[in-house]
Design a protein around this motif. Structure first.
Motif, PDB file in Angstrom:
ATOM      1  N   VAL A 227       0.986  -1.158  -0.108  1.00  0.00           N
ATOM      2  CA  VAL A 227       0.006   0.196   0.072  1.00  0.00           C
ATOM      3  C   VAL A 227       0.802   1.145  -0.073  1.00  0.00           C
ATOM      4  N   ALA A 228       0.537   2.032  -0.990  1.00  0.00           N
ATOM      5  CA  ALA A 228       1.322   3.392  -1.046  1.00  0.00           C
ATOM      6  C   ALA A 228       0.521   4.440  -0.027  1.00  0.00           C
ATOM      7  N   LEU A 229       1.147   5.376   0.567  1.00  0.00           N
ATOM      8  CA  LEU A 229       0.609   6.330   1.428  1.00  0.00           C
ATOM      9  C   LEU A 229       1.085   7.647   0.682  1.00  0.00           C
ATOM     10  N   ALA A 230       0.069   8.347   0.043  1.00  0.00           N
ATOM     11  CA  ALA A 230       0.315   9.233  -0.921  1.00  0.00           C
ATOM     12  C   ALA A 230       0.865  10.696  -0.156  1.00  0.00           C
ATOM     13  N   GLY A 231       0.706  10.840   1.161  1.00  0.00           N
ATOM     14  CA  GLY A 231       1.121  11.682   2.236  1.00  0.00           C
ATOM     15  C   GLY A 231       0.554  11.276   3.360  1.00  0.00           C
ATOM     16  N   PRO A 232       1.599  12.088   4.480  1.00  0.00           N
ATOM     17  CA  PRO A 232       1.341  11.765   5.918  1.00  0.00           C
ATOM     18  C   PRO A 232       0.084  12.387   6.517  1.00  0.00           C
ATOM     19  N   ARG A 233      -0.381  11.997   7.504  1.00  0.00           N
ATOM     20  CA  ARG A 233      -1.651  12.639   7.931  1.00  0.00           C
ATOM     21  C   ARG A 233      -1.679  14.023   8.549  1.00  0.00           C
ATOM     22  N   GLN A 234      -2.554  14.804   8.095  1.00  0.00           N
ATOM     23  CA  GLN A 234      -2.558  16.191   8.200  1.00  0.00           C
ATOM     24  C   GLN A 234      -3.655  16.322   9.177  1.00  0.00           C
ATOM     25  N   PRO A 235      -3.327  16.781  10.531  1.00  0.00           N
ATOM     26  CA  PRO A 235      -4.380  17.141  11.319  1.00  0.00           C
ATOM     27  C   PRO A 235      -5.253  18.384  10.952  1.00  0.00           C
ATOM     28  N   ALA A 236      -4.849  19.239  10.377  1.00  0.00           N
ATOM     29  CA  ALA A 236      -5.505  20.318   9.916  1.00  0.00           C
ATOM     30  C   ALA A 236      -6.762  19.886   8.985  1.00  0.00           C
ATOM     31  N   LEU A 237      -6.306  18.770   8.253  1.00  0.00           N
ATOM     32  CA  LEU A 237      -7.238  18.229   7.241  1.00  0.00           C
ATOM     33  C   LEU A 237      -8.548  17.451   8.195  1.00  0.00           C
ATOM     34  N   GLU A 238      -8.138  16.837   9.065  1.00  0.00           N
ATOM     35  CA  GLU A 238      -9.004  16.498  10.132  1.00  0.00           C
ATOM     36  C   GLU A 238      -9.901  17.344  11.009  1.00  0.00           C
ATOM     37  N   LEU A 239      -9.414  18.437  11.199  1.00  0.00           N
ATOM     38  CA  LEU A 239     -10.102  19.407  11.756  1.00  0.00           C
ATOM     39  C   LEU A 239     -11.194  20.133  10.876  1.00  0.00           C
ATOM     40  N   VAL A 240     -10.745  20.257   9.541  1.00  0.00           N
ATOM     41  CA  VAL A 240     -11.941  20.492   8.476  1.00  0.00           C
ATOM     42  C   VAL A 240     -12.937  19.475   8.567  1.00  0.00           C
ATOM     43  N   HIS A 241     -12.577  18.337   8.605  1.00  0.00           N
ATOM     44  CA  HIS A 241     -13.650  17.342   8.523  1.00  0.00           C
ATOM     45  C   HIS A 241     -14.803  17.286   9.616  1.00  0.00           C
ATOM     46  N   THR A 242     -14.419  17.993  10.500  1.00  0.00           N
ATOM     47  CA  THR A 242     -15.305  18.035  11.621  1.00  0.00           C
ATOM     48  C   THR A 242     -16.339  19.155  11.477  1.00  0.00           C
ATOM     49  N   LEU A 243     -16.140  20.065  10.632  1.00  0.00           N
ATOM     50  CA  LEU A 243     -17.028  21.168  10.632  1.00  0.00           C
ATOM     51  C   LEU A 243     -18.287  20.817   9.723  1.00  0.00           C
ATOM     52  N   PRO A 244     -19.334  21.670   9.845  1.00  0.00           N
ATOM     53  CA  PRO A 244     -20.544  21.558   8.903  1.00  0.00           C
ATOM     54  C   PRO A 244     -20.119  21.342   7.437  1.00  0.00           C
ATOM     55  N   HIS A 245     -20.945  20.734   6.631  1.00  0.00           N
ATOM     56  CA  HIS A 245     -20.651  20.505   5.174  1.00  0.00           C
ATOM     57  C   HIS A 245     -20.488  22.010   4.460  1.00  0.00           C
ATOM     58  N   PRO A 246     -21.179  23.082   4.786  1.00  0.00           N
ATOM     59  CA  PRO A 246     -21.122  24.419   4.075  1.00  0.00           C
ATOM     60  C   PRO A 246     -19.726  24.825   4.338  1.00  0.00           C
ATOM     61  N   LEU A 247     -19.063  24.843   5.546  1.00  0.00           N
ATOM     62  CA  LEU A 247     -17.781  24.961   6.006  1.00  0.00           C
ATOM     63  C   LEU A 247     -16.731  24.402   5.139  1.00  0.00           C
ATOM     64  N   ARG A 248     -16.788  22.974   5.040  1.00  0.00           N
ATOM     65  CA  ARG A 248     -16.035  22.119   4.122  1.00  0.00           C
ATOM     66  C   ARG A 248     -16.155  22.627   2.722  1.00  0.00           C
ATOM     67  N   ARG A 249     -17.121  23.060   2.427  1.00  0.00           N
ATOM     68  CA  ARG A 249     -17.311  23.301   0.972  1.00  0.00           C
ATOM     69  C   ARG A 249     -16.484  24.727   0.454  1.00  0.00           C
ATOM     70  N   ALA A 250     -16.834  25.874   1.684  1.00  0.00           N
ATOM     71  CA  ALA A 250     -16.158  26.882   1.549  1.00  0.00           C
ATOM     72  C   ALA A 250     -14.755  26.787   1.685  1.00  0.00           C
ATOM     73  N   ALA A 251     -14.031  25.994   2.348  1.00  0.00           N
ATOM     74  CA  ALA A 251     -12.648  25.677   2.333  1.00  0.00           C
ATOM     75  C   ALA A 251     -12.220  25.054   1.309  1.00  0.00           C
ATOM     76  N   TRP A 252     -12.868  24.337   0.502  1.00  0.00           N
ATOM     77  CA  TRP A 252     -12.181  23.825  -0.882  1.00  0.00           C
ATOM     78  C   TRP A 252     -12.140  25.371  -1.771  1.00  0.00           C
ATOM     79  N   ARG A 253     -13.405  26.004  -1.805  1.00  0.00           N
ATOM     80  CA  ARG A 253     -13.539  26.967  -2.684  1.00  0.00           C
ATOM     81  C   ARG A 253     -12.391  27.945  -2.593  1.00  0.00           C
TER      82      ARG A 253
END
Length: 327
Positions: A227-253
């Motif tokens: 199994v290849a790991l494309a990158g190491p764990r990113q705590p900041a990304l996991e924090l974004v995942h805890t947000l409501p979807h509208p905020l996650r979508r805004a983060a992507w934009r």
């Protein structure tokens, strides 16, 4: 354990996303321009010798962007093309045939990885129903879970086995054919989908909380899943995942406006996993010049790495393989 130093092979190949070994030990990969390549490595010798003497030849062109590959008996090849769907390639003459370009009424927008059983049944993944390859970070950030695992029986049409996967990616068949192993990149886990026995048709988690984001999976001759790991764990990304979807979508934009694709992380990590989920290998390079490794396969006593963000494939010795270390 440290990942041994690697040597770049066939730098003419731009962005090899997956890498697999055929029955003859040749390496197969697909490039950003749609070309599928076969790389012949010498049977013996150190990794740097392999880099000097490797030969690459184009064996076909998909007309799109090849991602996951799976060699078939007789030298033919299954290809997941991010734009065209599930393809069959005949390297002998370069013929490309579309096996499927839609499933359950949805176009195969992001066909990702593929494997096949001896009876001809094909299993493949779709990473996202919402985003295509050019906007893959959007799926990771929004974290909606639209990935799928599909099955295509000979003469049939694609059927969905699993849905709701977090960026479904690599897929491989267990050595005894009893289950499929599927990588969920966005969830940092490996899922097992049983094909036989009393649990047939049921999914379960085989390995969770991985130290990075699993991408492609390959099965070695000794029964290990690489199994290849494309990158190491990113705590900041996991924090974004805890947000409501509208905020996650805004983060992507916001991310898309500033920088569409994250720069590759210098840490490279590949895992060797036993069928019971226990780790056999955990190889890591903290400051690798060859970054964002999206695939790894074993051929003989070598590991071959691929990266969607680099040129060429990287070859290194499997630790303990004295014939390849030059000692």
């Amino acid at each position: 354990m440290p990942l041994p130093a690697a040597r770049i092979v066939a730098p003419e190949i731009d962005g090899p996303e997956d890498v697999v070994a055929d029955a003859d030990g040749n390496v197969l990969t697909g490039a950003a321009d749609g070309t599928v390549w076969r790389v012949r490595l010498p049977e013996t010798g150190a990794a740097d010798q392999a880099a000097r003497s490797a030969r690459a030849e184009a064996v076909g062109h998909t007309g799109g962007r090849p991602l996951g590959l799976h060699p078939l008996p007789g030298g033919e090849l299954l290809v997941c093309d991010a734009y065209r769907g599930l393809l069959h390639l005949t390297p002998r003459d370069g013929t490309v045939r579309v096996l499927a370009d839609e499933a359950a009424g949805e176009p195969l927008r992001f066909c990702s990885n593929v494997t096949a059983a001896p009876d001809g049944t094909v299993y493949f993944t779709v990473s996202s129903l919402r985003y295509g390859l050019d906007e893959w970070p959007g799926d990771i950030l929004e974290h909606l879970g639209t990935g799928r695992l599909l099955r295509l029986r000979p003469g049939g049409t694609p059927e969905v086995l699993l849905s709701g996967l977090q960026f479904a990616n690599g897929v491989a068949l267990a050595p005894d054919g009893s289950f499929l192993l599927v990588a969920e990149t966005g969830a940092r886990r490996l899922r097992r989908y049983w094909l036989t026995g009393p649990r047939a048709g049921r999914p379960e988690t085989l390995a969770a909380d991985l130290p990075g984001y699993p991408d492609n999976i390959s099965l070695a001759d000794d029964g290990l899943f690489w199994v290849a790991l494309a990158g190491p764990r990113q705590p900041a990304l996991e924090l974004v995942h805890t947000l409501p979807h509208p905020l996650r979508r805004a983060a992507w934009r916001a991310m898309r406006r500033v920088r569409p694709i994250p720069p590759p992380h210098p840490t490279v990590r590949v895992l060797g996993i036993r069928p019971d989920g226990q780790p056999a290998w955990d190889l890591r390079a903290a400051r690798s010049p060859y970054r964002m490794v999206t695939a790894v396969c074993r051929t003989g006593s070598r590991l071959v790495l691929a990266s969607v963000a680099q040129r060429g494939v990287a070859v290194c010795a499997l630790p303990g393989a004295e014939s390849l270390t030059g000692h």
